[in-house]
Design an enzyme around this catalytic site. Structure first.
Site, short mmCIF file in Angstrom:
data_model
loop_
_atom_site.label_atom_id
_atom_site.label_comp_id
_atom_site.label_asym_id
_atom_site.label_seq_id
_atom_site.Cartn_x
_atom_site.Cartn_y
_atom_site.Cartn_z
N ASP A 1 0.84 -1.19 0.00
CA ASP A 1 0.00 0.00 0.00
C ASP A 1 0.88 1.25 0.00
OD1 ASP A 1 -2.16 -1.68 0.21
OD2 ASP A 1 -2.32 -1.48 2.39
N1 URA Z 1 -1.14 -5.80 4.11
C1 URA Z 1 -1.64 -4.56 4.05
O1 URA Z 1 -2.67 -4.28 4.64
N2 URA Z 1 -0.97 -3.64 3.34
C2 URA Z 1 0.18 -3.89 2.70
O2 URA Z 1 0.77 -3.00 2.09
C3 URA Z 1 0.70 -5.20 2.77
C4 URA Z 1 0.01 -6.14 3.47
#
Ligand code: URA
Length: 231
Positions: free
Chosen positions: A102
């Site tokens: 993310d």
């Molecule tokens: N889980 C999440 O919620 N975000 C990420 O970036 C990776 C794993």
């Protein structure tokens, strides 16, 4: 692709002639004579007949990047900077991302020009462990460890997450290892137990560990043993 197909398909050579070239020791894969037409040859290998190159080896890049917060795991975006902007322009057209993060998540991001290789990191069937350091808004209670072991129900996908390991490091801090890579998986798991992730940092994917000498925004090429540890 099979070597015999590379020889016949791409160069107007008949299958019979291809067999003859192989038998005569005229064919080389990455500089070594090969007689076996059934051998699988990737696009990252060079094939020669005598001194003629019939398949140029495509460049194989395997990189780890210390992703900083604020960068999208995407190739292009007109709103936010992308992780590819942290890499030399000459590499960008070749690369794709093996396991997105993310925008706010930091840590280990793998990029490669070898899609078959990088898919090994993300295919649900391969169950490669991914470890994250997480901090939360509310205290992490010991029961959460059990809940994550049992699996969390994701109503949207109509499935339970695979057992995940939780190592509680402090009141608001833990290390979590998951074996899948579902959309916002870690955040949604904490949300399901009434908590909220305030920061998330990926430390490792399988044997690939974020190099502690890499500052946020920096990358390095993987070592051969790191590349072969996948798959
Ligand atoms: N889980 C999440 O919620 N975000 C990420 O970036 C990776 C794993």
């Amino acid at each position: 692709m099979k070597l015999s197909r590379i020889l016949s398909n791409q160069n107007g050579v008949s299958r019979r002639h291809a067999r003859h070239l192989l038998a005569a020791g005229e064919v080389q894969v990455d500089g070594t004579t090969c007689h076996d037409g059934s051998r699988e040859v990737s696009r990252f290998q060079q094939v020669c007949v005598g001194s003629t190159i019939v398949q140029q080896a495509a460049p194989a890049y395997y990189l780890m990047l210390h992703k900083p917060a604020g960068y999208l795991s995407a190739t292009v975006d007109n709103q936010h900077p992308t992780v590819l902007e942290l890499l030399p322009a000459s590499l960008r057209p070749h690369l794709h991302i093996g396991g997105r993060l993310d925008r706010a998540t930091t840590g280990l991001l793998i990029l490669s020009s070898d899609g078959r290789w990088s898919r090994q990191l993300t295919l649900p069937g391969t169950k490669i462990p991914k470890t994250y350091k997480v901090t939360t808004a509310l205290p992490i209670t010991p029961e959460v460890r059990q809940r994550f072991q049992e699996g969390i129900w994701f109503a949207f996908e109509q499935l339970s997450t695979s057992p995940a390991e939780l190592d509680i490091l402090g009141t608001h801090e833990a290390r979590i290892t998951i074996y899948e890579g579902r959309y916002h998986q870690v955040k949604r798991m904490f949300h399901a137990v009434g908590n909220c992730v305030t920061s998330l940092h990926r430390e490792s994917m399988g044997c690939l560990k974020l190099d502690p000498t890499l500052e946020p925004g920096c990358y390095r090429h993987l070592r051969p043993e790191e590349v072969s540890s996948v798959g």
